[in-house]
Scaffold this motif. Structure first.
Motif, short mmCIF file in Angstrom:
data_model
loop_
_atom_site.label_atom_id
_atom_site.label_comp_id
_atom_site.label_asym_id
_atom_site.label_seq_id
_atom_site.Cartn_x
_atom_site.Cartn_y
_atom_site.Cartn_z
N LEU A 172 0.91 -1.14 -0.07
CA LEU A 172 0.03 -0.06 0.03
C LEU A 172 0.79 1.16 -0.10
O LEU A 172 0.51 2.12 -0.58
N ALA A 173 2.07 1.29 0.79
CA ALA A 173 2.98 2.27 0.87
C ALA A 173 2.40 3.51 1.06
O ALA A 173 2.63 4.72 0.09
N GLY A 174 1.48 3.77 1.98
CA GLY A 174 0.96 5.03 2.11
C GLY A 174 0.06 5.75 1.32
O GLY A 174 -0.98 6.78 1.54
N ALA A 175 -0.50 4.88 0.23
CA ALA A 175 -1.63 5.41 -0.62
C ALA A 175 -2.90 5.33 0.15
O ALA A 175 -3.17 4.62 0.97
N THR A 176 -4.10 5.60 -0.31
CA THR A 176 -5.26 5.79 0.13
C THR A 176 -6.39 4.55 -0.42
O THR A 176 -6.56 4.95 -1.61
N PRO A 177 -6.74 3.69 0.24
CA PRO A 177 -7.49 2.53 -0.73
C PRO A 177 -9.11 3.24 -0.40
O PRO A 177 -9.24 4.05 0.31
N ASP A 178 -9.68 2.90 -1.42
CA ASP A 178 -11.24 3.03 -1.53
C ASP A 178 -11.90 1.97 -0.69
O ASP A 178 -13.09 2.29 -0.10
N LEU A 179 -11.31 0.66 -0.93
CA LEU A 179 -11.94 -0.32 -0.12
C LEU A 179 -11.21 -1.32 0.59
O LEU A 179 -9.95 -1.53 0.22
N VAL A 180 -11.29 -1.44 1.95
CA VAL A 180 -10.46 -2.37 2.77
C VAL A 180 -11.04 -3.68 3.10
O VAL A 180 -12.39 -3.76 3.33
N ILE A 181 -10.54 -4.86 2.85
CA ILE A 181 -11.07 -5.96 3.24
C ILE A 181 -10.30 -6.72 4.34
O ILE A 181 -9.22 -6.98 4.02
N VAL A 182 -11.08 -6.78 5.41
CA VAL A 182 -10.54 -7.35 6.62
C VAL A 182 -10.65 -9.11 6.27
O VAL A 182 -11.77 -9.13 6.57
N ALA A 183 -9.45 -9.58 6.54
CA ALA A 183 -9.43 -11.09 6.33
C ALA A 183 -8.61 -11.54 7.45
O ALA A 183 -7.55 -12.51 6.90
N VAL A 184 -8.85 -11.49 8.56
CA VAL A 184 -8.31 -11.94 9.92
C VAL A 184 -9.19 -12.98 10.59
O VAL A 184 -10.37 -13.01 10.31
N PRO A 185 -8.49 -13.96 11.40
CA PRO A 185 -9.37 -14.86 12.13
C PRO A 185 -10.71 -14.13 12.69
O PRO A 185 -10.55 -12.89 13.16
N PRO A 186 -11.68 -14.77 13.00
CA PRO A 186 -13.15 -14.21 13.36
C PRO A 186 -12.84 -13.41 14.44
O PRO A 186 -13.61 -12.39 15.03
N SER A 187 -12.06 -14.22 15.47
CA SER A 187 -11.84 -13.54 16.85
C SER A 187 -11.14 -11.98 16.79
O SER A 187 -11.51 -11.08 17.66
N ALA A 188 -10.36 -11.75 15.67
CA ALA A 188 -9.93 -10.24 15.61
C ALA A 188 -10.55 -9.48 14.60
O ALA A 188 -10.22 -8.40 14.56
N ALA A 189 -11.57 -9.91 13.96
CA ALA A 189 -12.25 -9.24 13.05
C ALA A 189 -12.75 -7.82 13.49
O ALA A 189 -12.68 -6.70 12.81
N GLY A 190 -13.42 -8.00 14.42
CA GLY A 190 -14.17 -6.80 15.17
C GLY A 190 -13.34 -5.64 15.42
O GLY A 190 -13.31 -4.45 15.04
N ARG A 191 -12.02 -6.04 16.23
CA ARG A 191 -11.12 -4.87 16.45
C ARG A 191 -10.46 -4.44 14.90
O ARG A 191 -10.25 -3.24 15.14
N VAL A 192 -9.92 -5.29 14.06
CA VAL A 192 -9.35 -4.85 13.01
C VAL A 192 -10.28 -3.99 12.12
O VAL A 192 -9.94 -3.06 11.40
N VAL A 193 -11.53 -4.50 11.88
CA VAL A 193 -12.39 -3.57 11.26
C VAL A 193 -12.62 -2.28 11.95
O VAL A 193 -12.43 -1.07 11.38
#
Lengths: 351, 351
Positions: A53-74
């Motif tokens: 990503l190198a500091g660019a700004t995404p339009d869409l972020v897809i969080v694909a982490v284990p379910p227990s961490a998903a809420g926090r990472v979202v």
């Protein structure tokens, strides 16, 4: 709808994140990927799952982490990229939506649940087609229509079967169609514990079918059960009540008949081919020598007769060098097929 | 052992009785058959399931009536033919043995349980191969060795897989491998009742597998449950206890992990090919257009590569004109097969 593809950043480079990256990159999307584990991140980038990503700004972020961490990472992602739409791929949706809403930016969060057919894990197995032709559930929650549009472009690009649902309804449904069946299958399997090997060898196709998913690894199930605890317990209660009714009935025969009748009615609602209710296919069971090429010969003879095979079940005989292969065909074709296969020299075990 | 075949009389001309008659007659046995229902008896005789006993004395009587009547008809037969060996085909064995012993002629009674792969009924579907390559359980009970020899010649003639067990051990085993799994599958299916059609459409292969036997008709289950009540309840208790442990655990995740681990261990004991423990086959999942002949093409390409297919699962996509076909192959062949099928133009969904 915007026709340029959204600049997409994936957080989490396990099997699902890396597979999404490969699949979207193959469709020409501008994809970047990161992982807290530098090795996983390097591997994902090396197999074409996305760049830096190198500091660019995404339009869409897809969080694909284990379910227990998903809420926090979202929640972190909504804060870290204040203009991006954020989605996640956890198989439980209401708790993640709550975490997103708690940030005050819930209008930029849309839940996703891509449903792979069987459990798989690890970035090395990643491939762009992992979710193709599978259901992908979208839970809009409090998101804007524009946010929903952006997220929906992901399953559209990957040729998934998009299903839109409310998050709590999704969680209640997966408890019944997926989480509780896994637990029940494991409990049926665990009850074999007191049997010796000879007793277990009486197992037929029915037991093999019921316990097939009990062979899957417990990976992720602990997370899923914790996140979907209330719906899972509600479903287990339903199952336990039905089993209790059988065990406590003054006439166990009558109680079993009632339960089987209710179960039959529900099974008929599980969609089969092309969304229709499951057809009543008829089985034609053939004795097939267990040597290479026999299954092919059988299907060639079936095709010669112009009969389409709707489903197949293969049962290996524990002590004999033959297997039983059951072809499920339209009822109008079963008798013809059985007779034709006999003419071709096949032994029909049942039809 | 006597090399002439026993003069055999079958009491009960339903699917099982008539199929045994056809199968034994085809092996050159002298077979007669009767049924309390004159139509069923006439039908069975007309399709070659046996002739009229006409006052002759049978060496062997096979009682093939519904389980609830088996004890009484076995006892009657021991009295009616005081020199004959008597067996029956009910799927619960201890209560029938008790009825035989109560006549004082238990040394002439041997229990049989021929295990057909799937539930079937009605004399019209009868065929000699119904039990070929399937397990046939023999429960000697208090029978003489000569009586056991005579009864064992039936499954030997029909090329069944003979398994000798004690009657109570048999009943305990079938409760765990057959009767309780049926009840649990029906309970999982019945729990779908609150879902609407869209929710049910999230069902994947796991639910289809678990609930497949829940589609079977309640025919005979009431009888079986009544006769095997104690063993069935003991097994249901085991399953209910495991489900209760999950629902009441302070950490549901830990409880689920424990149950899944125990279930996995037991599933690995279910015999697969040739009596060995089930191998760890690897899945190769292919996207197959739902048009005639595609499955045949897929298997032809697989055979060209010299890869043997150990099992197949076909999953129809609810809303798309394609299906997912999973070929299970030896682990050493999976990667090669996936690559080869791609070269043949197939889309691999997962491997």
């Amino acid at each position: 709808m915007d026709t340029t593809t959204p600049r997409t950043h994936i957080v989490g480079a396990g099997l699902i994140g890396a597979s999404l990256g490969i699949g979207l990159a193959a469709e020409g999307w501008d994809v970047t990927i990161e992982d807290a584990d530098p090795d996983a991140q390097a591997l994902a980038r090396s197999i074409g799952a996305g760049g830096d990503l190198a500091g660019a700004t995404p339009d869409l972020v897809i969080v694909a982490v284990p379910p227990s961490a998903a809420g926090r990472v979202v929640a972190d992602s909504l804060t870290r990229w204040p203009t991006a739409v954020v989605t996640d791929v956890a198989s439980v949706k209401a708790p993640i939506a709550e975490a997103a809403d708690a940030t005050g930016a819930g209008e930029r969060y849309v839940g996703s649940h891509p449903m792979a057919g069987r459990e798989v894990s690890g970035g090395l197995g990643a491939q762009g087609d992992l979710f193709k032709a599978r259901p992908w559930v979208i839970c809009p929650n409090g998101a804007t229509a524009a946010a929903v549009d952006v997220v929906t472009r992901v399953p559209a690009a990957l040729q998934c079967d998009v299903v839109t649902m409310e998050a709590h309804a999704h969680d209640a449904a997966v408890a019944r169609v997926s989480h509780a069946p896994q637990v029940a299958a494991s409990a049926v399997a665990a009850a074999l514990g007191i049997l010796d090997a000879d007793d277990v060898s009486l197992a037929g196709q029915g037991l093999r079918d019921v316990t097939r998913i009990a062979a899957s690894s417990p990976h992720m199930w602990a997370d899923i059960a914790r996140l979907n605890r209330a719906h899972l317990i509600e479903t287990l209660d339903h199952i336990i009540d039905d089993l209790d009714e059988v065990r406590e009935a003054s006439d166990i025969g009558e109680a079993i008949t009632d339960l089987i009748e209710r179960g039959r009615f529900e099974v008929a609602r599980i969609p089969g081919k092309h969304g229709g209710a499951k057809r009543d296919w008829l089985p034609v069971t053939v004795i097939v020598p267990d040597t290479p090429g026999q299954l092919l010969r059988l299907l060639a003879h079936t095709a010669e007769e112009g009969v389409n095979v709707e489903d197949i079940a293969i049962e290996h005989s524990p002590r004999q060098p033959v297997g039983l292969t059951t072809l499920y065909v339209l009822p109008s074709r079963a008798a013809h097929l059985a007779a034709a296969l006999e003419r071709h020299g096949w032994e029909i075990a049942a039809s």
